[in-house]
Design a protein around this motif. Structure first.
Motif, PDB file in Angstrom:
ATOM      1  N   PRO A  78       0.840  -1.190   0.000  1.00 44.71           N
ATOM      2  CA  PRO A  78       0.000   0.000   0.000  1.00 44.71           C
ATOM      3  C   PRO A  78       0.886   1.255   0.000  1.00 44.71           C
ATOM      4  O   PRO A  78       2.072   1.153   0.311  1.00 44.71           O
ATOM      5  N   ARG A 114      -2.054  -6.205   2.315  1.00 44.64           N
ATOM      6  CA  ARG A 114      -2.698  -4.897   2.513  1.00 44.64           C
ATOM      7  C   ARG A 114      -2.789  -4.126   1.211  1.00 44.64           C
ATOM      8  O   ARG A 114      -3.816  -3.508   0.895  1.00 44.64           O
ATOM      9  N   ARG A 156      -6.322  -3.106  -0.925  1.00 47.10           N
ATOM     10  CA  ARG A 156      -6.721  -1.704  -0.977  1.00 47.10           C
ATOM     11  C   ARG A 156      -6.635  -1.109  -2.365  1.00 47.10           C
ATOM     12  O   ARG A 156      -6.999   0.028  -2.563  1.00 47.10           O
ATOM     13  N   GLU A 198      -9.136  -8.332   7.141  1.00 43.98           N
ATOM     14  CA  GLU A 198      -7.748  -8.226   6.712  1.00 43.98           C
ATOM     15  C   GLU A 198      -6.808  -9.061   7.586  1.00 43.98           C
ATOM     16  O   GLU A 198      -5.935  -9.770   7.086  1.00 43.98           O
TER      17      GLU A 198
END
Length: 296
Positions: free
Chosen positions: A198, A292, A296, A261
């Motif tokens: 991310p 992650r 996302r 998550e």
């Protein structure tokens, strides 16, 4: 290859690399020295490992005042965290980075804040980066060149991993310094793995970056993570395209099954097979960050 070892890159005259020992792990982080008419570094690694970068310069015979250029594929701190330290030690070096990333070298505060959030207790392996003086930073756009005199590094925008990422094509050797655009090369396994952190990972742009790399027809891929790639460049890029897509699909499927998550990370850590390469702690961290980013 052990932490601190320096090696020449076969088939790439004037190019050497060092294992920086990133995250206390062998075979994960590389910095390259280009012994050109105007000598250069490609990447600087995490600032905490800067003494190994200086040892690379010493091994190649590049004096601190002779270093002319520091070419950064992007400003994530595992690639650019040492830039300020190198600038302090090498007074004639100009630091090159994509125009979207260059301001973070001059004022690294937001980058540090974001990195601390992303890496958690892994921050112990980092060092707070000193700023690079603005007058010593050159912003790059797609197609711009870092002129090293007898060779040139041409920047090609590769925004899938991060919007401020470029790869550098060396016109002297037909090698490409890939940053994170071609994934993570594990020499011991002769395999490539995903890198999807991310907040900016974009699958479609990453796949477009792989296609761009193929269009450059490089003879050699020089990975920051880690080292010179395989002889069969096309196969490595094809494998990464397949690996990347399969990883995103796997994360989505596991997340649908697990529901959140944290549970998704735990399930995929249990499936990870890199602990014997990087150690259990680094393998878990790598998996968690990639989950992650993919979610996302």
């Amino acid at each position: 290859m052990a932490i601190g070892d320096v090696r020449a890159v076969d088939g790439c005259p004037g190019v050497h690399y060092v294992d920086t020992g990133m995250y206390g792990t062998a075979g994960y982080g590389a910095v390259y020295a280009v012994d050109a008419e105007r000598p250069a570094l490609v990447e600087t690694g995490i600032g905490a490992d800067r003494e190994r970068v200086f040892a690379l310069l010493d091994a190649v015979g590049i004096a601190r005042e002779e270093l002319d250029a520091v070419a950064l594929t992007h400003v994530h701190l595992d690639h650019a965290g040492g830039a300020g330290f190198v600038a302090e030690a090498c007074p004639n070096a100009t630091v090159y980075a994509h125009e979207l990333g260059a301001p973070h070298l001059v004022d690294p505060s937001r980058l540090v804040e974001g990195t601390k959030r992303a890496v958690g207790d892994q921050w112990q392996f980092y060092a707070d980066p000193p700023p690079v003086p603005e007058r010593r930073v050159v912003e790059l756009g797609d197609g711009d060149v870092v002129d090293l005199g007898d060779r040139r590094l041409r920047a090609h925008h590769a925004p899938g991993h991060a919007p401020h990422q470029v790869v550098f094509a060396d016109d002297y050797t037909d090698a490409v310094f890939t940053g994170d655009a071609a994934g993570i090369w594990i020499p011991e396994r002769e395999t490539v793995r995903e890198t999807t952190p991310p907040p900016n990972f974009d699958l479609e742009r990453c796949l477009a970056d792989v296609a761009m790399l193929r269009d450059l027809t490089p003879e050699t891929l020089l990975y920051t993570h880690f080292g010179p790639g395989p002889d069969d460049v096309d196969r490595a890029l094809d494998d990464y395209r397949t690996t990347l897509s399969a990883w995103v699909e796997e994360v989505a499927a596991v997340h649908k099954d697990q529901g959140d998550e944290a549970a998704t990370i735990d399930a995929l850590v249990d499936r990870a097979d890199t602990a014997d390469v990087w150690g259990a702690r680094k393998a878990r961290y790598e998996t968690a960050v990639n989950v992650r980013g993919a979610l996302r």
